[in-house]
Write an enzyme that holds these catalytic residues in place. Structure first.
Site, mmCIF file in Angstrom:
data_model
loop_
_atom_site.group_PDB
_atom_site.id
_atom_site.type_symbol
_atom_site.label_atom_id
_atom_site.label_comp_id
_atom_site.label_asym_id
_atom_site.label_seq_id
_atom_site.Cartn_x
_atom_site.Cartn_y
_atom_site.Cartn_z
ATOM 1 N N PRO A 1 8.478 4.722 -3.232
ATOM 2 C CA PRO A 1 7.471 5.570 -3.875
ATOM 3 C C PRO A 1 6.180 5.100 -3.121
ATOM 4 O O PRO A 1 5.289 4.807 -4.164
ATOM 5 C CB PRO A 1 7.522 5.217 -5.217
ATOM 6 N N CYS A 2 5.802 5.808 -2.196
ATOM 7 C CA CYS A 2 4.464 5.425 -1.668
ATOM 8 C C CYS A 2 3.314 6.061 -2.320
ATOM 9 O O CYS A 2 2.261 5.708 -2.300
ATOM 10 C CB CYS A 2 4.575 5.782 -0.100
ATOM 11 N N HIS A 3 3.821 7.176 -3.050
ATOM 12 C CA HIS A 3 2.881 7.815 -3.924
ATOM 13 C C HIS A 3 2.109 6.758 -5.007
ATOM 14 O O HIS A 3 1.425 7.184 -5.822
ATOM 15 C CB HIS A 3 3.533 9.301 -4.485
#
Length: 178
Positions: free
Chosen positions: A136-138
């Site tokens: 989950p780079c967001h």
């Protein structure tokens, strides 16, 4: 051999690709399934569309839940890290531990890696993340509550949309959703 599947989510058509060692890539949702399909075939011209394995089906179900605003833990989804530099793998491991609705900054991840000066390198690694949502780079933001960059289609607006779906405070602070 790389295989892939296209599947519908609450916000559009996503894609997932896998091989014997685990997931190879995830494609964020698009309005049309054909766009996600073409994206995979550009990246993996040898890939074949196939029915998901049980493990991939579990990953798809988790992605669907997250994109519908429900908590889902994707930290056990197997990733094929064979093409991933060691530093990137370490960054992705930390990012995978961030729960839905929470965020860390690039600097906080850099500190966990042992050197706060690695923040820019953390951002570069996340910019090459082949597994958005699963990694989950967001959920990684810039200092001071700023969203920071996002290399996926739609840029920061997509990042903020994902954070808003998860109920993250960072999205609530953004003008785009006021």
């Amino acid at each position: 051999m790389t295989q892939y599947a296209i599947f519908e989510t609450a916000i559009g058509w996503a894609g997932i690709a896998w091989g014997a060692a685990g997931l190879v890539a995830v494609h964020l949702p698009e309005r049309e399934p054909e766009v996600a399909r073409r994206s995979f075939l550009r990246r993996f011209p040898e890939a074949a569309e196939a029915a998901p394995t049980p493990a991939v089906g579990t990953a798809i179900a988790g992605i669907r839940e997250l994109l519908a605003g429900k908590p889902a833990d994707l930290s056990d989804v197997a990733l094929d890290l064979s093409r991933t530099p060691e530093f990137h793998a370490r960054v992705y491991g930390i990012a995978r531990a961030i729960p839905p609705g929470e965020t860390l900054t690039y600097g906080e991840i850099a500190e966990r890696l042992g050197d706060k000066l690695l923040a820019r390198d953390v951002g570069q690694a996340l910019g090459k993340n082949p597994w958005p949502i699963v990694v989950p780079c967001h959920r990684v933001t810039a200092a001071g509550g700023k969203p920071g960059g996002f290399s996926a289609r739609g840029g920061v607006a997509t990042k903020l949309k994902l954070l808003a779906i998860e109920g993250a405070r960072a999205a609530a602070q953004a003008d785009l959703f006021a």
